[in-house]
Design an enzyme around this catalytic site. Structure first.
Site, short mmCIF file in Angstrom:
data_model
loop_
_atom_site.label_atom_id
_atom_site.label_comp_id
_atom_site.label_asym_id
_atom_site.label_seq_id
_atom_site.Cartn_x
_atom_site.Cartn_y
_atom_site.Cartn_z
N ASN A 1 19.04 15.82 -8.00
CA ASN A 1 17.81 14.89 -7.87
C ASN A 1 16.77 15.57 -8.46
OD1 ASN A 1 15.49 15.76 -4.96
ND2 ASN A 1 15.30 14.10 -6.29
N LYS B 1 10.57 6.18 -0.46
CA LYS B 1 9.89 6.97 0.73
C LYS B 1 9.32 8.15 0.25
CE LYS B 1 7.83 7.13 4.76
NZ LYS B 1 6.60 6.28 4.84
N LYS C 1 -0.69 -2.09 0.95
CA LYS C 1 0.25 -2.63 1.66
C LYS C 1 0.79 -3.76 1.25
CE LYS C 1 0.96 0.39 3.09
NZ LYS C 1 0.70 1.77 3.34
N GLU D 1 2.91 -3.61 -2.14
CA GLU D 1 4.35 -3.14 -2.05
C GLU D 1 5.37 -3.70 -1.07
OE1 GLU D 1 2.97 0.58 0.89
OE2 GLU D 1 4.69 1.10 -0.46
N ARG E 1 15.07 8.22 0.19
CA ARG E 1 14.68 8.69 -0.95
C ARG E 1 15.22 8.04 -2.03
NH1 ARG E 1 13.79 14.40 0.04
NH2 ARG E 1 14.20 14.89 -2.02
N HIS F 1 -19.37 -6.99 -11.51
CA HIS F 1 -19.32 -6.66 -12.62
C HIS F 1 -17.86 -6.74 -13.21
CE1 HIS F 1 -22.90 -4.26 -11.74
NE2 HIS F 1 -22.50 -3.91 -10.40
N CYS G 1 15.74 10.14 -4.95
CA CYS G 1 17.35 10.62 -5.22
C CYS G 1 17.48 11.61 -3.85
CB CYS G 1 17.88 10.97 -6.14
SG CYS G 1 17.61 9.92 -7.56
#
Ligand code: F6R
Length: 582
Positions: A99, A577, A462, A465, A27, A481, A2
């Site tokens: 925030n 970010k 990468k 997301e 943000r 395994h 935020c």
């Protein structure tokens, strides 16, 4: 997460606040809103989605001089207008943008606010009502309310019939700037254009009251305090221009330039001459702590220090470290890696070890960030502003910077080799021919050993997301395994192979994949004796530089995959970010 932005002054502040919110979108960008004082009463406008949606809802003729604004990354409550900030107290006398996270909001509600009607599911609306409930003038009310609250906050508050903006802060960043025309407050310094004369960094448990004439600061007892403005040494207010269709693409392409700049800063400007490396050499252990992509670069940083300096290294995920039973030792240098320098978990760990008397070093990309303020040593990365949510150039800058640090610490003479690398390295173009085939795979594993294992973790992150593919990075030797059970004809295994001494081991792993019908994309600079479906040849440089070279085509792959699915790689869903809440 935020972002908050507040403006007060002679000119229309709505335009400034909207501009500021656009710069804070990194943000969080799920909803936004502004509140303003109009004829001494509080009004607000909110919208779901990016700031441009809010902008469309603001009538052209609306001009106001006292405005608070917010861009949201949802923590409490789904994404909808009701949950967007600003939040007003029930009687509409207090408006708040926030925030952070109020951890005890449920108990505050039960204990103090059981007779109030709530219109959202947020912790912030509880905060607004809690302020309203306190006695005294508005500053006293805000101070009182913050004493009842547990958690983190940067808050800007407006009150009916009051031409001030009130600010409070604990564990979330908040900055103030003033000039002759008024004042502004924001979660990030870069929001202020260089038209301001004085800049202030609000510290935890400090309060500020801004109006069009001045700014006053107070401590938690409401006593006025004097604060000095900070000198922003060469702070770059310049906005990044979008020279490619997407910031992520631009940032991938900037990587050779970032490497050159890093070389220049650390060698031509002889960065370490200002340091006393002998102090650092005395530490017996090095413990790296970070989150996400920065954690991956920390894994490499630790490998470099361990290999070149022969010092014991450990790496922790910050959100694990802070709640674990770590043995904190003064013989250890704690190294916090963070692009933003504002990641809540990483900051919490840095404060924790600092409070125990340990020395800390921070590897950060943003000057004037919270982590740098805590640090005994700051190792800056020179990636420049990174706008795309998925980190690319900042990762490469972190890896390269920590490599230089490790080599320097080990007194290795390497300058010429590194110079040749930065001068000759170029971004390869990805062969688009086979990409269409790759995009058919929805089950993808990235495998590698040692440094290539770290690259596999970062490449998988990468792809997750920005292309929303359910994929995993795995140490090659771990396949059998468990994960091998998932390999079939519909599986793509991306193998990263740059370590000559481990070439045969990689080939054995790939044979195991082939035997189960899995398809292979090999990313390598080595001559492998195995037939694979897809191949990306990469250039050969010194072994320790290969993680920088091998990650690039995998960043490009993730980018192209996201584009092929119609996604915006710069603003992936559910993410922000800067992760300023835990
Ligand atoms: C992924 C990404 C994140 C960040 C993480 C830590 O591409 O960028 O995983 O690395 O949120 O952020 P910083 O480095 O700002 O501490």
């Amino acid at each position: 997460m935020c972002g908050i932005c507040a403006g007060i002054g002679k000119n229309d502040q709505i335009a400034y606040v909207i501009l500021g919110l656009k710069k804070l979108e990194y943000r969080g960008y799920d909803s936004s809103g502004i509140a303003f004082l109009r004829n001494k009463k509080l009004e607000f406008i909110k919208s779901v989605g990016q700031i441009k949606n809010l902008e469309k809802k603001i009538p052209n003729e609306l001009k106001e001089n006292i405005v608070i604004g917010h861009t949201r990354w949802a923590t409490h409550g789904k994404v909808c207008e009701e949950n967007a900030h600003p939040h007003l107290s029930e009687n509409k006398k207090i408006a708040v943008v926030h925030n952070g996270i109020i951890e005890n909001y449920e108990s505050l509600k039960t204990e103090f606010l059981s007779d109030k009607k709530f219109y959202s599911q947020t912790d912030t609306e509880v905060f607004a009502n809690l302020i309203e409930l306190q006695k005294g003038k508005n500053l006293a009310k805000l101070i009182q309310a913050t004493k009842l609250v547990k958690g983190s906050f940067a808050v800007a508050m407006l009150a009916e019939n009051d031409e001030n903006i009130y600010l409070a802060k604990k564990a979330s960043p908040l900055y103030v700037a003033i000039n002759n025309d008024g004042a502004m407050a924001s979660s990030d310094i870069s929001v202020f254009a260089n038209k301001f004369d004085d800049f202030y960094i609000l510290e935890d448990d400090e309060f500020a009251v801004i109006n069009s004439k001045n700014v006053c600061f107070y401590d938690k007892n409401g006593k006025k305090i004097k604060k000095n403005s900070v000198f922003l040494n060469n702070f770059d207010f310049k906005e990044e221009n979008l020279t490619e269709k997407y910031f992520m693409l631009k940032e991938i392409k900037e990587q050779p330039m970032v490497l050159r700049k890093t070389y220049f800063k650390y060698f031509a400007e002889d960065f370490f001459s200002k340091w006393d490396l002998e102090i650092i050499k005395k530490f017996k252990q090095f413990h790296f702590v970070a989150c996400g992509t920065a954690y991956h670069s920390a894994l490499l940083g630790a490998q470099y220090v361990q290999t070149f300096c022969k010092k014991e290294c450990k790496v922790s995920i910050a959100s694990e470290f802070r709640y674990g039973n770590e043995i904190i030792s003064k013989n250890c240098l704690y190294i916090f890696v963070s692009q933003s320098g504002e990641t809540a978990d990483t900051i919490a760990c840095a404060s924790l070890v600092k409070n125990k008397g340990c020395k800390i070093m921070c590897v950060t990309n943003v000057p004037y960030c919270t982590l740098n303020k805590l640090a005994d040593f700051v190792l800056p990365t020179f990636a420049g502003k990174e706008i795309a949510v998925a980190s690319t150039k900042a990762y490469v800058a972190q890896v390269f910077t920590m490599l230089i640090f490790a080599l320097k610490l080990a007194d290795k003479n390497f300058q010429e080799q590194i110079k040749q690398f930065v001068l000759s390295y170029e971004i390869p173009s990805l062969d688009k021919k086979f990409l269409k085939e790759i995009f058919k795979f929805k089950k993808i594993f990235f495998i590698g050993r040692q440094k290539d294992y770290v690259t596999s973790l970062e490449a998988a992150l990468k792809l997750k997301e920005i292309a929303y593919i359910n994929c995993l990075g795995i140490a090659s030797g771990e396949l059998k395994h468990g994960t091998l059970a998932l390999i079939d004809e519909d599986t793509l295994v991306v193998a990263i192979s740059t370590e000559k001494s481990l070439k045969d081991k990689v080939e054995s792993n790939l044979q195991e994949v082939k035997a189960r019908g899995g398809k292979i994309l090999l990313v390598s600079n080595l001559q492998h004796d195995i037939e694979v479906e897809f191949l990306i040849n990469i250039a050969t440089f010194s072994d320790y530089l290969m993680p920088i070279v091998s990650i690039v085509p995998l960043q490009q792959l993730a980018f192209e995959y996201a584009i092929s699915q119609g996604y915006n790689p710069d603003k992936p869903r559910n993410l922000a970010k800067s992760v300023t809440v835990e």
